[in-house]
Write a protein that holds these residues in place. Sequence first.
Motif: not given
Length: 73
Positions: A2, A15-16
């Motif tokens: 993170s 982001e994923d």
Amino acid sequence: MSDIIFKDSNGTVLEDGDSVTLTKDLKVKGTSETLKRGTLVKNIRLTSRPGEVECNTKKVKGLVLKTEFLKKA
């Protein structure tokens, strides 16, 4: 993981699970495929290496792309 921030070519945070488009034609090493500019790549996965994401396209599976050639869709 993170603490690593992934940004696209415009500085937008990735982001994923995001979808991205390619900003230039990219030749895929080890194949005869070329991914064309504007190709939509869905569901990217962030890696432990800053500046690289993993993804799958219709033609190539397990592809690693540099974020400098991506734009968030």
